[in-house]
Design a protein around this motif. Structure first.
Motif: not given
Length: 341
Positions: A123-135
């Motif tokens: 995540s970067l302010p002003g750029k956005g967030t990427i989240l990857v989760m595994h279950f």
């Protein structure tokens, strides 16, 4: 050998209204049940997915989310969430239970991470967030895969003409990862048929050298529209690459990138002097293949910290930063020996 299903099965959902929450939750539950999760673990997965998508709907700019069987291990349910802002200034703080922020995914992130078997965030302010989760069915930590890939169809289409596949090759003493990316000529179902055929042919020949596999693909795609194809074999310290057409191959790290060479032509129809090239692979480098649905103008320095993350997050970041809505887009990333947990 371990291989992905066809990449054009990836189904992205826009997180622009509350209906997305239920849609993605139902997809996650169906995948969890198909993977053999018990009722308790299925419920936990649904809670985490619901929280992730809810936060995209509430806070994200241009948020999109996908849930699928993880490409390298279909027993794993994978969620990928991408947005273009506002981002988080302090990811570690957001991961603490009870911390709340107006940034994307700030609410409940600690609980989501605890429920998941593995996660990674950039995540970067002003750029956005990427989240990857595994279950996984057993509520136990799992390692990040060494390779990942994502695809997205043009515009509002539901099928992509781009596909990828990943295979574990080599013997136990010298493990390798071999990947394919195919951009079927044009768009829609006929392009998808060409890339599906390329995947099927690749899976029969992934143990061959990339050049031999590419030659097999060129011969086997003659009854289809054909397309651009590249095959890369990634070892601990080197990569062998053979490409035909406009697939871009790169060796990238936080400091920069180096291009790999594809020869002109169309697999199945036009090719001269197919070649294989061998490159040294620096420590901590990531091998990237992408179709021309991603512009070549991206550079690691434009997204600080991205290439320190897992291949799954790198693929998502490149799709966000360089992907075009005017073409099918596909990206595959490989990093040998990535033991991040």
């Amino acid at each position: 050998m371990v291989a992905v299903r066809y990449a054009h099965d990836d189904a992205w959902v826009r997180a622009d209204n509350s209906s997305a929450v239920g849609t993605v939750r139902r997809m996650a539950v169906d995948l969890a049940e198909a993977a053999g999760f018990d009722a308790e673990r299925t419920g936990q997965t649904a809670v985490a997915v619901t929280e992730a998508v809810s936060n995209l709907v509430k806070h994200a700019v241009e948020g999109v989310v996908m849930v699928r069987s993880q490409p390298v291990n279909p027993a794993v349910v994978e969620l990928v969430a991408i947005d273009r802002g506002p981002g988080m200034p302090d990811v570690a703080r957001a991961l603490r239970d009870g911390y709340s922020t107006s940034g994307t995914l700030g609410i409940g992130m600690g609980a989501m991470a605890r429920i998941s078997s593995w996660y990674d965030v950039h995540s970067l302010p002003g750029k956005g967030t990427i989240l990857v989760m595994h279950f996984t069915a057993a509520d136990a930590p799992s390692a990040a895969p060494h390779a990942s890939g994502l695809s997205r169809p043009i515009g509002e289409e539901t099928v992509s003409g781009d596909s990828f596949a990943i295979a574990a090759t080599g013997d136990g003493a010298t493990p390798e990862t071999t990947v394919l990316l195919c951009d079927g000529l044009g768009h829609g179902e006929l392009a998808a048929q060409a890339s599906r055929t390329a995947v099927e042919l690749f899976l029969r020949a992934a143990d061959e050298e990339p050049l031999a596999t590419l030659e097999r693909l060129h011969r086997g795609l003659g009854h289809t529209r054909g397309g651009a194809v590249a095959v890369a074999r990634v070892r601990a310290t080197s990569v062998s690459y053979a490409g035909l057409g406009n697939i871009s191959g790169w060796i990238a790290n936080a400091e920069g990138r180096r291009g790999m060479v594809s020869v002109p032509g169309i697999a199945g129809h036009q090719a001269r002097h197919l070649r294989q090239y061998d490159f040294d692979l620096p420590e901590h480098a990531t091998v990237v293949l992408h179709s021309d649905g991603l512009t070549e103008r991206w550079h690691p320095s434009a997204v600080p910290g991205l290439f320190a993350r897992s291949p799954a997050v790198v693929a998502a970041g490149l799709l966000r930063e360089a992907g075009s809505r005017r073409d099918d887009a596909c990206v595959v990333t490989v990093r040998p020996g990535d033991d991040r947990d």
